[in-house]
Scaffold this active site. Sequence first.
Site, PDB file in Angstrom:
ATOM      1  N   ASP A  15       0.828  -1.212   0.000  1.00 12.07           N
ATOM      2  CA  ASP A  15       0.000   0.000   0.000  1.00 12.07           C
ATOM      3  C   ASP A  15       0.866   1.267   0.000  1.00 12.07           C
ATOM      4  OD1 ASP A  15      -2.379   1.384  -0.054  1.00 12.07           O
ATOM      5  OD2 ASP A  15      -2.668   1.322   2.115  1.00 12.07           O
ATOM      6  N   GLY A  16       0.264   2.359  -0.468  1.00 12.03           N
ATOM      7  CA  GLY A  16       0.933   3.663  -0.413  1.00 12.03           C
ATOM      8  C   GLY A  16       1.494   4.130  -1.747  1.00 12.03           C
ATOM      9  N   ARG A  19       0.025   7.680  -2.745  1.00 13.78           N
ATOM     10  CA  ARG A  19       0.581   8.787  -1.952  1.00 13.78           C
ATOM     11  C   ARG A  19       2.044   9.033  -2.288  1.00 13.78           C
ATOM     12  NH1 ARG A  19      -1.347   6.296   3.414  1.00 13.78           N
ATOM     13  NH2 ARG A  19      -1.756   4.596   1.961  1.00 13.78           N
ATOM     14  N   TRP A  20       2.774   7.952  -2.589  1.00 17.93           N
ATOM     15  CA  TRP A  20       4.182   8.097  -2.995  1.00 17.93           C
ATOM     16  C   TRP A  20       4.251   8.993  -4.231  1.00 17.93           C
ATOM     17  CZ3 TRP A  20       6.789   6.970  -7.532  1.00 17.93           C
ATOM     18  CH2 TRP A  20       8.182   6.918  -7.469  1.00 17.93           C
ATOM     19  N   HIS A  32       2.230   3.065  -8.942  1.00 18.04           N
ATOM     20  CA  HIS A  32       2.019   1.626  -9.173  1.00 18.04           C
ATOM     21  C   HIS A  32       3.185   1.031  -9.960  1.00 18.04           C
ATOM     22  CE1 HIS A  32      -1.850   2.114  -7.437  1.00 18.04           C
ATOM     23  NE2 HIS A  32      -2.401   2.737  -8.466  1.00 18.04           N
ATOM     24  N   SER A  60      -7.772  -5.529  -4.832  1.00 17.06           N
ATOM     25  CA  SER A  60      -8.802  -6.102  -3.963  1.00 17.06           C
ATOM     26  C   SER A  60     -10.168  -6.065  -4.639  1.00 17.06           C
ATOM     27  CB  SER A  60      -8.870  -5.334  -2.634  1.00 17.06           C
ATOM     28  OG  SER A  60      -9.532  -4.097  -2.813  1.00 17.06           O
ATOM     29  N   GLU A  62     -12.552  -4.663  -3.632  1.00 22.09           N
ATOM     30  CA  GLU A  62     -13.083  -3.311  -3.421  1.00 22.09           C
ATOM     31  C   GLU A  62     -12.404  -2.272  -4.321  1.00 22.09           C
ATOM     32  OE1 GLU A  62     -12.243  -5.420  -0.821  1.00 22.09           O
ATOM     33  OE2 GLU A  62     -14.368  -5.930  -0.579  1.00 22.09           O
ATOM     34  N   ARG A  66     -12.464   2.285  -7.600  1.00 24.36           N
ATOM     35  CA  ARG A  66     -11.572   3.382  -8.017  1.00 24.36           C
ATOM     36  C   ARG A  66     -11.997   3.919  -9.381  1.00 24.36           C
ATOM     37  NH1 ARG A  66      -5.594   2.444  -5.598  1.00 24.36           N
ATOM     38  NH2 ARG A  66      -6.332   1.870  -3.538  1.00 24.36           N
ATOM     39  N   LEU A 126      10.612 -20.752  -4.608  1.00 23.49           N
ATOM     40  CA  LEU A 126       9.705 -19.831  -3.904  1.00 23.49           C
ATOM     41  C   LEU A 126       8.348 -19.889  -4.603  1.00 23.49           C
ATOM     42  CD1 LEU A 126       9.252 -17.248  -1.993  1.00 23.49           C
ATOM     43  CD2 LEU A 126       9.936 -15.894  -3.971  1.00 23.49           C
ATOM     44  N   SER A 191      -8.028  -4.692   5.477  1.00 23.05           N
ATOM     45  CA  SER A 191      -8.667  -4.397   4.193  1.00 23.05           C
ATOM     46  C   SER A 191      -9.118  -5.645   3.436  1.00 23.05           C
ATOM     47  CB  SER A 191      -7.734  -3.553   3.308  1.00 23.05           C
ATOM     48  OG  SER A 191      -7.469  -2.313   3.912  1.00 23.05           O
TER      49      SER A 191
HETATM   50  C1  IPE Z   1      -5.509  -2.721  -0.048  1.00 18.78           C
HETATM   51  O1  IPE Z   1      -5.156  -1.400  -0.236  1.00 18.78           O
HETATM   52  C2  IPE Z   1      -5.537  -3.457  -1.350  1.00 18.78           C
HETATM   53  C3  IPE Z   1      -4.256  -3.587  -2.058  1.00 18.78           C
HETATM   54  C4  IPE Z   1      -3.085  -3.185  -1.662  1.00 18.78           C
HETATM   55  C5  IPE Z   1      -4.350  -4.270  -3.314  1.00 18.78           C
HETATM   56  P1  IPE Z   1      -6.260  -0.246  -0.338  1.00 18.78           P
HETATM   57  O2  IPE Z   1      -5.506   1.021  -0.494  1.00 18.78           O
HETATM   58  O3  IPE Z   1      -7.251  -0.571  -1.377  1.00 18.78           O
HETATM   59  O4  IPE Z   1      -6.952  -0.343   1.095  1.00 18.78           O
HETATM   60  P2  IPE Z   1      -7.892   0.699   1.854  1.00 18.78           P
HETATM   61  O5  IPE Z   1      -8.941   1.115   0.902  1.00 18.78           O
HETATM   62  O6  IPE Z   1      -7.035   1.855   2.263  1.00 18.78           O
HETATM   63  O7  IPE Z   1      -8.393  -0.043   3.035  1.00 18.78           O
HETATM   64  C1  IPE Z   2      -1.793   0.168  -3.277  1.00 17.38           C
HETATM   65  O1  IPE Z   2      -1.502   1.514  -3.326  1.00 17.38           O
HETATM   66  C2  IPE Z   2      -2.001  -0.438  -4.650  1.00 17.38           C
HETATM   67  C3  IPE Z   2      -3.391  -0.827  -4.942  1.00 17.38           C
HETATM   68  C4  IPE Z   2      -4.395  -0.781  -4.130  1.00 17.38           C
HETATM   69  C5  IPE Z   2      -3.632  -1.322  -6.281  1.00 17.38           C
HETATM   70  P1  IPE Z   2      -2.662   2.597  -3.324  1.00 17.38           P
HETATM   71  O2  IPE Z   2      -3.028   2.901  -4.737  1.00 17.38           O
HETATM   72  O3  IPE Z   2      -3.765   2.171  -2.446  1.00 17.38           O
HETATM   73  O4  IPE Z   2      -1.904   3.838  -2.699  1.00 17.38           O
HETATM   74  P2  IPE Z   2      -2.512   4.900  -1.687  1.00 17.38           P
HETATM   75  O5  IPE Z   2      -3.029   4.139  -0.500  1.00 17.38           O
HETATM   76  O6  IPE Z   2      -3.586   5.632  -2.403  1.00 17.38           O
HETATM   77  O7  IPE Z   2      -1.351   5.767  -1.341  1.00 17.38           O
HETATM   78 MG    MG Z   3      -4.168   2.450  -0.476  1.00 18.08          MG
END
Ligand code: IPE
Ligand code: IPE
Ligand code: MG
Length: 246
Positions: A15-16, A19-20, A32, A60, A62, A66, A126, A191
């Site tokens: 995750d992140g 924001r990165w 990504h 996910s 969910e 997006r 692995l 999540s």
């Molecule tokens: C969880 O990250 C799913 C993946 C990394 C694929 P999200 O960024 O979608 O999670 P929430 O929405 O912050 O819980």
């Molecule tokens: C996780 O990074 C990757 C996916 C959910 C596909 P995010 O896209 O959720 O990054 P943030 O949380 O918005 O920074």
């Molecule tokens: Mg995220």
Amino acid sequence: MSDSHVPRHIAIIMDGNGRWAKKRALPRFAGHKAGVETVRRVVKLCIEYKVEALTLFAFSSENWRRPEQEVNLLMQLLMTALEKEVKKLHENNIRLQMIGAIEAFPKKLQQLVVKAEQLTENNTALTVTVAVNYGGHWDIVEAAKNIASQVEQGKLQVQDIDEKLFAEYVCLAKLPTPDLFIRTGGEKRVSNFLLWQLAYAEMYFADISWPEFDKTEFLTALQSFATRQRRFGRTSEQVEKCSNNV
Ligand code: IPE
Ligand code: IPE
Ligand code: MG
């Protein structure tokens, strides 16, 4: 770090990325893309430290919420990564598999997945599992449906259903259960990742984003894991007595 302190199975919420990218005034997609580099790095580290299984949450159930453009770009990225990386994974004796409702994805992507899984299925260094269109609730419901269908066909009795049997029907059943759960990006939630499988995983949360997750961060997570006492419901004294006997 002794081998006995290395987790056999690591499950990661990557995750992140968004924001990165935002911090660098880049489009979310750049985050990504940078995240794919981290996947390469972490796969190599898992081989180096003799981790047996690595499970990565890539999309996910969910994440369909997006913007359409981001969803499409993520599909593209997954497809390109599959096309480009599978050969290298195979050369390095790595097995690749996907979990999740992949039937919702474009046909071409599904075909790439089947090909990659078939090519690498006997590899032993692995096992990398990528969770796409995956949700922990989905996983448990699928298991329940499959068990119900066995009962309907008379192949199972209701009284046969217990935790051990159920565990054989959820995803990742053939791998050791995840020992270490890592989530980057600062959020402290699951999540809807591996809800059944994470019952006794050690949790590790890193504040840095996924593209920033490097060898030092990986080792910090492993070191944190190595200091944990896994009691599985027992007392410390019981666990210590047991480990003195081995
Ligand atoms: C969880 O990250 C799913 C993946 C990394 C694929 P999200 O960024 O979608 O999670 P929430 O929405 O912050 O819980
Ligand atoms: C996780 O990074 C990757 C996916 C959910 C596909 P995010 O896209 O959720 O990054 P943030 O949380 O918005 O920074
Ligand atoms: Mg995220």
